[in-house]
Design a protein around this motif. Structure first.
Motif, PDB file in Angstrom:
ATOM      1  N   GLU A 100       0.820  -1.216   0.000  1.00 48.78           N
ATOM      2  CA  GLU A 100       0.000   0.000   0.000  1.00 48.78           C
ATOM      3  C   GLU A 100       0.852   1.264   0.000  1.00 48.78           C
ATOM      4  O   GLU A 100       0.484   2.274  -0.600  1.00 48.78           O
ATOM      5  N   ASN A 101       1.997   1.206   0.678  1.00 48.12           N
ATOM      6  CA  ASN A 101       2.841   2.389   0.809  1.00 48.12           C
ATOM      7  C   ASN A 101       3.932   2.476  -0.249  1.00 48.12           C
ATOM      8  O   ASN A 101       4.685   3.447  -0.299  1.00 48.12           O
ATOM      9  N   GLY A 102       4.026   1.465  -1.100  1.00 44.57           N
ATOM     10  CA  GLY A 102       4.967   1.502  -2.205  1.00 44.57           C
ATOM     11  C   GLY A 102       6.428   1.377  -1.809  1.00 44.57           C
ATOM     12  O   GLY A 102       7.315   1.838  -2.537  1.00 44.57           O
ATOM     13  N   TRP A 103       6.692   0.740  -0.681  1.00 40.92           N
ATOM     14  CA  TRP A 103       8.089   0.529  -0.281  1.00 40.92           C
ATOM     15  C   TRP A 103       8.668  -0.643  -1.066  1.00 40.92           C
ATOM     16  O   TRP A 103       8.025  -1.679  -1.225  1.00 40.92           O
ATOM     17  N   ASN A 104       9.879  -0.482  -1.542  1.00 41.76           N
ATOM     18  CA  ASN A 104      10.466  -1.513  -2.398  1.00 41.76           C
ATOM     19  C   ASN A 104      11.705  -2.185  -1.818  1.00 41.76           C
ATOM     20  O   ASN A 104      12.111  -3.241  -2.286  1.00 41.76           O
ATOM     21  N   ASP A 105      12.329  -1.557  -0.841  1.00 44.67           N
ATOM     22  CA  ASP A 105      13.483  -2.150  -0.172  1.00 44.67           C
ATOM     23  C   ASP A 105      13.081  -2.404   1.274  1.00 44.67           C
ATOM     24  O   ASP A 105      13.045  -1.467   2.087  1.00 44.67           O
ATOM     25  N   VAL A 106      12.771  -3.649   1.579  1.00 42.88           N
ATOM     26  CA  VAL A 106      12.186  -3.955   2.889  1.00 42.88           C
ATOM     27  C   VAL A 106      12.926  -5.094   3.586  1.00 42.88           C
ATOM     28  O   VAL A 106      13.380  -6.051   2.966  1.00 42.88           O
ATOM     29  N   TRP A 107      13.021  -4.946   4.895  1.00 42.34           N
ATOM     30  CA  TRP A 107      13.622  -5.945   5.768  1.00 42.34           C
ATOM     31  C   TRP A 107      12.523  -6.446   6.690  1.00 42.34           C
ATOM     32  O   TRP A 107      11.942  -5.663   7.443  1.00 42.34           O
ATOM     33  N   LEU A 108      12.208  -7.725   6.597  1.00 39.75           N
ATOM     34  CA  LEU A 108      11.153  -8.340   7.392  1.00 39.75           C
ATOM     35  C   LEU A 108      11.805  -9.174   8.493  1.00 39.75           C
ATOM     36  O   LEU A 108      12.632 -10.033   8.207  1.00 39.75           O
ATOM     37  N   GLU A 109      11.408  -8.933   9.742  1.00 38.42           N
ATOM     38  CA  GLU A 109      12.053  -9.625  10.848  1.00 38.42           C
ATOM     39  C   GLU A 109      11.036 -10.069  11.890  1.00 38.42           C
ATOM     40  O   GLU A 109      10.191  -9.291  12.331  1.00 38.42           O
ATOM     41  N   GLY A 110      11.126 -11.363  12.272  1.00 36.76           N
ATOM     42  CA  GLY A 110      10.240 -11.910  13.282  1.00 36.76           C
ATOM     43  C   GLY A 110      10.975 -12.845  14.214  1.00 36.76           C
ATOM     44  O   GLY A 110      12.122 -13.232  13.950  1.00 36.76           O
ATOM     45  N   ASP A 111      10.307 -13.226  15.301  1.00 36.02           N
ATOM     46  CA  ASP A 111      10.993 -14.056  16.299  1.00 36.02           C
ATOM     47  C   ASP A 111      10.591 -15.532  16.263  1.00 36.02           C
ATOM     48  O   ASP A 111      11.019 -16.306  17.117  1.00 36.02           O
ATOM     49  N   SER A 164       2.589 -19.875   1.221  1.00 35.94           N
ATOM     50  CA  SER A 164       2.623 -19.705  -0.238  1.00 35.94           C
ATOM     51  C   SER A 164       2.247 -18.287  -0.636  1.00 35.94           C
ATOM     52  O   SER A 164       2.843 -17.693  -1.557  1.00 35.94           O
ATOM     53  N   ASP A 165       1.265 -17.728   0.059  1.00 36.96           N
ATOM     54  CA  ASP A 165       0.819 -16.366  -0.202  1.00 36.96           C
ATOM     55  C   ASP A 165       1.954 -15.378   0.057  1.00 36.96           C
ATOM     56  O   ASP A 165       2.234 -14.484  -0.761  1.00 36.96           O
ATOM     57  N   ILE A 166       2.633 -15.548   1.181  1.00 36.19           N
ATOM     58  CA  ILE A 166       3.742 -14.661   1.548  1.00 36.19           C
ATOM     59  C   ILE A 166       4.891 -14.786   0.548  1.00 36.19           C
ATOM     60  O   ILE A 166       5.438 -13.780   0.078  1.00 36.19           O
ATOM     61  N   ILE A 167       5.237 -16.018   0.202  1.00 32.47           N
ATOM     62  CA  ILE A 167       6.339 -16.254  -0.732  1.00 32.47           C
ATOM     63  C   ILE A 167       6.040 -15.656  -2.109  1.00 32.47           C
ATOM     64  O   ILE A 167       6.945 -15.194  -2.814  1.00 32.47           O
ATOM     65  N   SER A 168       4.772 -15.631  -2.494  1.00 37.35           N
ATOM     66  CA  SER A 168       4.393 -15.087  -3.799  1.00 37.35           C
ATOM     67  C   SER A 168       4.485 -13.560  -3.841  1.00 37.35           C
ATOM     68  O   SER A 168       4.663 -12.965  -4.913  1.00 37.35           O
ATOM     69  N   ILE A 169       4.360 -12.917  -2.680  1.00 40.21           N
ATOM     70  CA  ILE A 169       4.390 -11.447  -2.621  1.00 40.21           C
ATOM     71  C   ILE A 169       5.823 -10.917  -2.619  1.00 40.21           C
ATOM     72  O   ILE A 169       6.118  -9.894  -3.251  1.00 40.21           O
ATOM     73  N   ILE A 170       6.718 -11.579  -1.921  1.00 39.19           N
ATOM     74  CA  ILE A 170       8.081 -11.076  -1.711  1.00 39.19           C
ATOM     75  C   ILE A 170       8.803 -10.693  -3.012  1.00 39.19           C
ATOM     76  O   ILE A 170       9.477  -9.654  -3.061  1.00 39.19           O
ATOM     77  N   PRO A 171       8.681 -11.466  -4.108  1.00 36.31           N
ATOM     78  CA  PRO A 171       9.383 -11.078  -5.349  1.00 36.31           C
ATOM     79  C   PRO A 171       8.903  -9.765  -5.953  1.00 36.31           C
ATOM     80  O   PRO A 171       9.554  -9.232  -6.862  1.00 36.31           O
ATOM     81  N   GLU A 172       7.785  -9.230  -5.477  1.00 38.34           N
ATOM     82  CA  GLU A 172       7.290  -7.962  -6.010  1.00 38.34           C
ATOM     83  C   GLU A 172       8.146  -6.779  -5.583  1.00 38.34           C
ATOM     84  O   GLU A 172       8.073  -5.697  -6.169  1.00 38.34           O
ATOM     85  N   PHE A 173       8.971  -6.956  -4.556  1.00 38.37           N
ATOM     86  CA  PHE A 173       9.819  -5.877  -4.074  1.00 38.37           C
ATOM     87  C   PHE A 173      11.170  -5.898  -4.786  1.00 38.37           C
ATOM     88  O   PHE A 173      11.655  -6.959  -5.184  1.00 38.37           O
ATOM     89  N   ASP A 174      11.785  -4.731  -4.916  1.00 41.12           N
ATOM     90  CA  ASP A 174      13.114  -4.659  -5.532  1.00 41.12           C
ATOM     91  C   ASP A 174      14.128  -5.438  -4.706  1.00 41.12           C
ATOM     92  O   ASP A 174      14.941  -6.187  -5.232  1.00 41.12           O
ATOM     93  N   ASN A 175      14.087  -5.227  -3.397  1.00 45.46           N
ATOM     94  CA  ASN A 175      14.983  -5.924  -2.481  1.00 45.46           C
ATOM     95  C   ASN A 175      14.214  -6.292  -1.216  1.00 45.46           C
ATOM     96  O   ASN A 175      13.468  -5.468  -0.679  1.00 45.46           O
ATOM     97  N   CYS A 176      14.397  -7.511  -0.761  1.00 45.59           N
ATOM     98  CA  CYS A 176      13.695  -7.957   0.443  1.00 45.59           C
ATOM     99  C   CYS A 176      14.540  -9.008   1.148  1.00 45.59           C
ATOM    100  O   CYS A 176      15.000  -9.961   0.521  1.00 45.59           O
ATOM    101  N   ILE A 177      14.757  -8.795   2.445  1.00 46.25           N
ATOM    102  CA  ILE A 177      15.415  -9.822   3.250  1.00 46.25           C
ATOM    103  C   ILE A 177      14.483 -10.198   4.397  1.00 46.25           C
ATOM    104  O   ILE A 177      13.706  -9.370   4.884  1.00 46.25           O
TER     105      ILE A 177
END
Length: 202
Positions: free
Chosen positions: A101-112, A136-149
């Motif tokens: 929604e916010n158009g962020w393309n370089d994102v770092w996702l972190e959980g415990d 599967s839903d999450i994995i399908s979204i991640i490639p939409e970003f320029d960079n994601c870890i």
């Protein structure tokens, strides 16, 4: 020398002795845990899910911060009866919606939840159909970003997201904070920004 079954049993009791286990754990060095800022231009999401009581009342929460550790956005929501695994995945999925929604393309996702982070990073299949659907839903979204870890952090470094997930239990409707965080996370955010070390007991 023969090792009798009786001797084996005695050894097993010794190995499983709760007092010895406690002593071993007591002498292990604690692990220092620190929240890390993202790089310039990146947005970091810390997410968490919570599940309480016999009824399994679930909630989710997450917090986005920039390279200066400044608050960008936060969310919290009660999601009804669920499991802790689904709550964790739902917290990440909601965070990804907000990234899009916010158009962020370089994102770092972190959980415990280390097992779930590993499943997502390694794109593993799981037996539970509901969990696999979320993964599967999450994995399908991640490639939409320029960079994601996607990384794991111990709970001691995920305190802000945990606090928001706890706020979700108290929310009658989904909550989103923009620019100004809820006061309950201010102290944690300050400590994170200062690089406070929180020790985790093994």
């Amino acid at each position: 020398m023969m090792f009798s079954f009786t001797s084996f049993s005695r050894c097993q009791r010794l190995v499983n002795n709760p007092i010895l286990t406690l002593l071993r754990n007591f002498h292990k060095e604690p692990i220092p845990v620190t929240w890390e800022k993202p790089e310039i231009g990146w947005t970091k999401l810390n997410f968490d899910g919570s599940c309480k009581g016999r009824a399994g009342k679930g909630s989710i929460g997450g917090i986005f911060r920039n390279h200066k550790a400044e608050f960008v956005l936060g969310y919290a929501e009660s999601i009804g009866k669920t499991t802790s695994t689904i709550a964790e995945l739902a917290a990440l999925r909601r965070g990804l919606d907000l990234v899009l929604e916010n158009g962020w393309n370089d994102v770092w996702l972190e959980g415990d939840a280390k097992t779930l982070v590993d499943i997502i990073v390694e794109k593993r299949q799981v037996r539970c159909a509901e969990v696999q659907r979320h993964v599967s839903d999450i994995i399908s979204i991640i490639p939409e970003f320029d960079n994601c870890i996607v990384t794991h952090i111990y709970r001691e470094g995920n305190r802000a997201a945990d606090k928001l997930a706890q706020l979700g239990h108290q929310s009658q409707k989904p909550q989103i904070w923009r620019q100004i965080p809820p006061h309950q996370v201010l102290q944690i955010m300050h400590e994170d920004a200062e690089g406070k070390i929180v020790f985790r007991r093994r």
